[in-house]
Design an enzyme around this catalytic site. Structure first.
Site, short mmCIF file in Angstrom:
data_model
loop_
_atom_site.label_atom_id
_atom_site.label_comp_id
_atom_site.label_asym_id
_atom_site.label_seq_id
_atom_site.Cartn_x
_atom_site.Cartn_y
_atom_site.Cartn_z
N GLU A 53 0.30 -1.21 0.36
CA GLU A 53 0.11 -0.23 -0.17
C GLU A 53 0.28 1.36 0.09
O GLU A 53 0.90 2.14 -0.79
CB GLU A 53 -1.00 0.00 1.32
N PHE A 115 -12.00 -7.63 13.34
CA PHE A 115 -10.68 -8.03 13.03
C PHE A 115 -10.58 -6.79 11.65
O PHE A 115 -11.84 -6.18 11.38
CB PHE A 115 -11.99 -9.29 11.75
N GLN A 116 -9.67 -6.17 11.65
CA GLN A 116 -8.71 -4.95 10.75
C GLN A 116 -9.36 -4.28 10.88
O GLN A 116 -9.45 -3.13 10.18
CB GLN A 116 -9.15 -6.08 9.46
N LYS A 165 -18.03 -1.00 5.16
CA LYS A 165 -18.19 -1.32 4.15
C LYS A 165 -20.23 -2.00 4.05
O LYS A 165 -20.28 -1.94 2.60
CB LYS A 165 -17.81 -3.33 4.44
N MET A 481 23.72 9.36 3.90
CA MET A 481 23.72 10.67 4.11
C MET A 481 23.98 9.82 5.74
O MET A 481 24.34 10.62 6.51
CB MET A 481 22.56 11.23 3.93
#
Length: 582
Positions: A53, A115-116, A165, A481
């Site tokens: 993602e 969940f999630q 959802k 760096m």
């Protein structure tokens, strides 16, 4: 207005089509899955399936920076949404217009640790321009229209739309167009004429003015106006990391990039100025160094579309709120009026000093004594081979600074990089998004071996989706760096910066080939041009070049963190003679 019955998911897809989206970068998952079903049938939306993602977010940024339109990324709830956070934060820092669409657990589960489930609206509140949690299907169309309006107007930025959802699954009467309900959101674009006149008066009455140009000028599409203003006034111009190319690097009035790794002439110009005309810049700490020692003798005209930026870090004597293009256009007229009234600045002595700095302290680099490859040389040759019409996308670190210093940018928007957030892993997915936005252009990612290993899984996306980017891995075997700081400030105690690339773990050529790309390697200066030419000839697959460079090459000039810009070093323990040419 048309009305049609459909699911919330269909309404989401239809709204995206209606606001002009043609590309979405994302990964499906449980909560967002209802949206992916109608997406399958859309003839107007291309969905690019990324491998992480974060890659979707940076790709949306690259797409937005090249097109000037809103980039779109999509993820599911919980970990899918939180994986977008880095890219959202990056877009927020660099004012990139982006809409991130996330699925959320069903509204009945919100707040139950389902969940999630993650409160992504709460998590991203400090790093979005605005965000929405949508729990009703009827609100989806209007919310998408509002999100795109907010992301693309005023100071651009990321907007999150989190959709439950059950809202995606419910049936709704979809209406379009929809009236926006944004009370209080009224970005000011027209500057106040009195302030503009005062700024013009200061320009013509000053002896050492500098046009300090930031990314806001690029965002406003005001490069043509900037050139007119610069040539009209005759004042020197410095362009920040985010404004590279807004005035061509080759322009005689251009002093270069200011800041921690800026050109000596640009840093000197700001430090000795009696007037800063600050256009779409924010007095970032990487430009100012220690703030109380920055441009101590300068009055400040500060023009920005975001009123929160004005006098945030440095007091503005003349504050101007407005779109950079409109501000500069009005400034041109006001300065012309001053000239017609016989008031014109004389900067002859100022330019004598500026030219002395520019001639005495040009950007340069040393070739390693052991015959190994100089990273600056590699980047310089890529710029020469690809030319000014290419896009260059840098990761973060030494290679980013060298890409800013040693490639000549002659047009606005040719250089993409993570400026404010400094996100390692930005280059590969952002280059992917840039190439999708400009399929006929050459796109080079200049990446470090550390950055490259954070998001190189998107090579698979590029290979499968037919996105032939070219990636130069500046491989010094270290987090370069960080190693430079350890060399200079930590007595050469190299704690956890060696990436063990000497053992070729991983072997970037084999890795590229495993991802369906062409893998090349270059270790000698005499082979650089030939390898770059080979990469330039390949346009049907992504190309990765592993440039093995010297591990101790450093970025100079440098202003150490916490010091003033007067303390700039052009090499280790070597400082410029500031008054040279007086």
């Amino acid at each position: 207005m048309t009305t049609e019955q459909m699911t919330g998911a269909q309404a989401l897809v239809r709204a995206l089509e209606n606001v002009g989206v043609d590309t979405v970068f994302g990964i499906p998952g449980g909560a967002i899955l209802p949206a992916y079903d109608p997406l399958f049938d859309s003839a107007k939306l291309r969905h690019i399936l990324v491998r992480h993602e974060q890659g979707a977010g940076h790709a949306a940024q690259g797409y937005a920076m090249v097109t000037g339109r809103v980039g779109v990324c999509m993820a599911t709830s919980g970990p899918g949404a939180t994986n977008l956070v880095t890219a959202i934060s990056d877009a927020y820092m660099d004012s990139v217009p982006m809409v991130a669409i996330t699925g959320q657990v069903a509204s009945s589960l919100i707040g139950t640790d389902g969940f999630q489930e993650a409160d992504i609206a709460g998590i991203t509140m400090p790093i979005t321009k605005h965000n929405f949690l949508v729990t009703k299907a009827a609100d989806i169309g209007r919310t998408i229209a509002e999100a795109f309006h907010i992301a693309s107007t005023g100071r651009p930025g990321p907007v999150l739309v989190d959709i439950a959802k059950d809202a995606l699954q419910a049936t709704v009467d979809f209406e379009w167009p929809v009236p926006l309900q944004l009370p209080g959101y009224r970005p000011v674009t027209r500057p106040h004429s009195k302030q503009v006149r005062e700024a013009a008066r200061l320009i013509v009455s000053s002896e050492r003015p500098v046009l300090y140009v930031g990314g806001g000028v690029l965002k406003a599409g005001a490069s043509a106006e900037l050139k007119v203003l610069a040539e009209l006034t005759g004042a020197p111009v410095v362009t920040t990391l985010m404004a590279k190319g807004t005035l061509p690097d080759s322009h005689p009035l251009h002093m270069g990039m200011p800041g921690m790794h800026g050109a000596v002439g640009a840093v000197g110009a700001l430090q000795r100025a009696d007037l800063l005309v600050t256009l779409g810049a924010r007095f970032d700490d990487r430009v100012t160094g220690k703030l109380d020692g920055f441009a101590p003798g300068a009055k400040v005209v500060h023009a920005d579309i975001d009123p929160a930026e004005i006098s945030k870090n440095r007091h503005a004597d003349v504050p101007i709120v407005g779109d950079a293009r409109e501000v500069i256009a009005d400034l041109i007229v006001a300065v012309q009026n001053e000239h017609e009234a016989g008031r014109k600045g004389d900067y002859t002595d100022w330019w004598r000093q500026l030219d002395a700095w520019r001639d005495t302290y040009p950007l340069g680099y040393d070739t390693p004594d052991d015959g190994s490859l100089s990273p600056q040389y590699v980047i310089e040759r890529i710029g020469k081979a690809a030319g000014p019409d290419a896009y260059y996308v840098a990761g973060v670190g030494q290679h980013q600074m060298w890409a800013a210093q040693f490639i000549k940018y002659e047009r606005p928007g040719a250089f993409l990089n993570s400026g404010g957030a400094g996100t390692m892993g930005y280059a590969v997915p952002a280059a992917m998004g840039a190439k999708v936005a400009a399929p006929d252009a050459t796109v080079w990612a200049i990446d470090g071996d550390g950055c490259f290993q954070m998001t190189n899984q998107e090579l698979a996306t590029c290979a499968i989706e037919g996105i032939p980017v070219k990636i130069a891995v500046i491989n010094n075997g270290n987090l370069g760096m960080v190693r430079q700081w350890q060399t200079l400030f930590y007595n050469e105690r190299y704690s956890n910066t060696n990436l063990h690339a000497a053992k070729r773990i991983p072997d970037f050529v084999k890795l590229a080939e495993a991802y369906g790309c062409v893998g090349l390697r270059c270790e000698k200066a005499e082979d650089v041009d030939e390898v770059i030419a080979k990469a330039m000839e390949i346009n049907d697959a992504p190309v990765v070049i592993d440039f093995i460079v010297h591990k101790d090459a450093m970025v100079w000039p440098m202003v150490a963190a916490g010091t003033t810009n007067d303390d700039i070093k052009i090499a280790r323990d070597l400082a410029p003679e500031w008054e040279n040419g007086d």
